[in-house]
Design an enzyme around this catalytic site. Structure first.
Site, short mmCIF file in Angstrom:
data_model
loop_
_atom_site.label_atom_id
_atom_site.label_comp_id
_atom_site.label_asym_id
_atom_site.label_seq_id
_atom_site.Cartn_x
_atom_site.Cartn_y
_atom_site.Cartn_z
N GLN A 1 -1.20 -10.84 8.79
CA GLN A 1 -2.60 -10.50 8.61
C GLN A 1 -3.42 -11.71 8.17
O GLN A 1 -2.94 -12.54 7.41
CB GLN A 1 -2.73 -9.38 7.57
CG GLN A 1 -3.95 -8.52 7.81
CD GLN A 1 -3.80 -7.13 7.24
OE1 GLN A 1 -2.70 -6.62 7.16
NE2 GLN A 1 -4.89 -6.54 6.84
N SER B 1 5.13 -11.09 6.98
CA SER B 1 4.68 -9.75 6.62
C SER B 1 4.72 -8.84 7.86
O SER B 1 5.79 -8.58 8.39
CB SER B 1 3.30 -9.80 5.97
OG SER B 1 2.97 -8.56 5.41
N HIS C 1 2.00 -6.41 -1.05
CA HIS C 1 3.21 -7.07 -1.54
C HIS C 1 3.26 -7.19 -3.06
O HIS C 1 3.59 -8.23 -3.61
CB HIS C 1 3.38 -8.45 -0.88
CG HIS C 1 3.49 -8.36 0.61
ND1 HIS C 1 4.57 -7.77 1.23
CD2 HIS C 1 2.64 -8.76 1.59
CE1 HIS C 1 4.37 -7.82 2.55
NE2 HIS C 1 3.21 -8.40 2.78
N GLN D 1 10.00 -4.73 1.72
CA GLN D 1 8.96 -5.72 2.03
C GLN D 1 7.56 -5.25 1.60
O GLN D 1 6.69 -6.07 1.29
CB GLN D 1 8.99 -5.99 3.55
CG GLN D 1 8.14 -7.17 4.00
CD GLN D 1 7.43 -6.88 5.31
OE1 GLN D 1 6.72 -5.90 5.45
NE2 GLN D 1 7.65 -7.76 6.28
#
Length: 312
Positions: A9, A94, A203, A252
């Site tokens: 992102q 990610s 995260h 994650q």
């Protein structure tokens, strides 16, 4: 030896994928398939914006993946270069880990689009707007960033979210704690902290509700065997077992993206060349982490033609 790497992102921009779709029917098919999977004209949003809507997590995640997969599809269909022949491993930043798995055959394109749409919504829903925030710490290594996060927390969540490269670490948590960290950055020997234009604190442990939703989604749509190993974000380790990778994808959501460590681990494993598909974000990071590595970014048809000439 070559790693194919996939951006996350922040790499989205209006106009992404347009040139590729006009140049290749195979790229266009990828965008059509994602539109169909999501029951939305996501490609029109990618082409025309508005940027504010494209940046929304639920749109940005599948859009970035679609752009990466269009690049992979053109390499395979137009130039006869299969990922399994060209790459010795894959990795993604990610959401890019999902793109990497899709490219390596663990998920179908349709399933990846649906998983990322759900992931985007789940991450957005986990924390009310304005409660959480993220900041990039420039001129920070992991030790300085961790010390700052601990000092700024004051009973709230303030954690290292992304260890991107030796000069940039991202922190995530409660908005007040992130504001304190930005104010305290210079005292910790960090050049400066910049608040990121994100709609949720990714995260970090505030994302636990999203992790539970992804756990359920991945039980229903488990990864299949992948054609090449993947280096997972949360461990920076090489993974070949789909069951292990499934649980790492859940971890994650709340865990740190260990990108710097992943690149070092790949480099130590003999990977000399890093090919970024659908972006120009990770290549510069790799250059700062492993200065002796070769980096290539494949975004345009011209990029792909040049790559095919050299590797065909």
């Amino acid at each position: 030896m070559t790693a194919f790497i996939f951006p996350g992102q922040g790499s989205q921009k209006v106009g992404m994928g347009t040139e590729l779709a006009e140049a290749s029917v195979h790229a266009h098919e990828v965008f059509e398939e994602v539109n169909e999977a999501l029951k939305q004209d996501l490609f029109a949003l990618m082409k025309e914006g508005p940027e504010s809507e494209l940046t929304m997590t639920a749109n940005a995640q599948p859009a970035i993946m679609a752009n990466s997969m269009a690049t992979v599809r053109v390499l395979e269909k137009e130039f006869g270069l299969a990922l399994s022949d060209q790459a010795d491993c894959v990795a993604g930043h990610s959401l890019g880990e999902y793109s990497a798995l899709c490219a390596a055959g663990a998920f179908s394109l349709t399933d990846t689009a649906k998983l990322l749409r759900l992931r985007g919504i789940a991450m957005q829903d986990a924390v009310p707007i304005g409660v959480g925030a993220m900041a990039a710490l420039l001129g920070a290594d992991i030790e300085k960033a961790s010390a700052l996060a601990d000092a700024a927390a004051e009973g709230q969540v303030c954690e290292v979210a992304n260890d991107n490269d030796p000069t940039q670490v991202v922190i995530s948590g409660h908005a007040e704690a992130i504001d304190r960290a930005i104010e305290m950055a210079k005292d910790h020997g960090i050049k400066r902290g910049i608040k990121l234009p994100v709609s949720a604190p990714f995260h970090c442990s505030l994302m636990q509700p999203a992790a539970l939703r992804m756990k359920n989604a991945l039980e229903a749509t488990s990864p299949a065997a992948f054609t090449v190993p993947i280096f997972a974000n949360v461990t920076a380790g090489r993974v070949t077992d789909p069951a292990e990778e499934k649980s790492l994808l859940v971890d994650q959501i709340t865990g740190r993206v260990r990108w710097r460590e992943s690149v070092l681990a790949m480099r130590e494993g003999g990977l000399e060349r890093f090919v970024e598909l659908g972006g120009k974000v990770l290549g510069p990071m790799v250059g700062r982490i492993a200065t002796d590595a070769t980096t290539v970014s494949l975004v345009t048809m011209e990029d792909l033609e040049n790559f095919a000439k050299e590797n065909g």
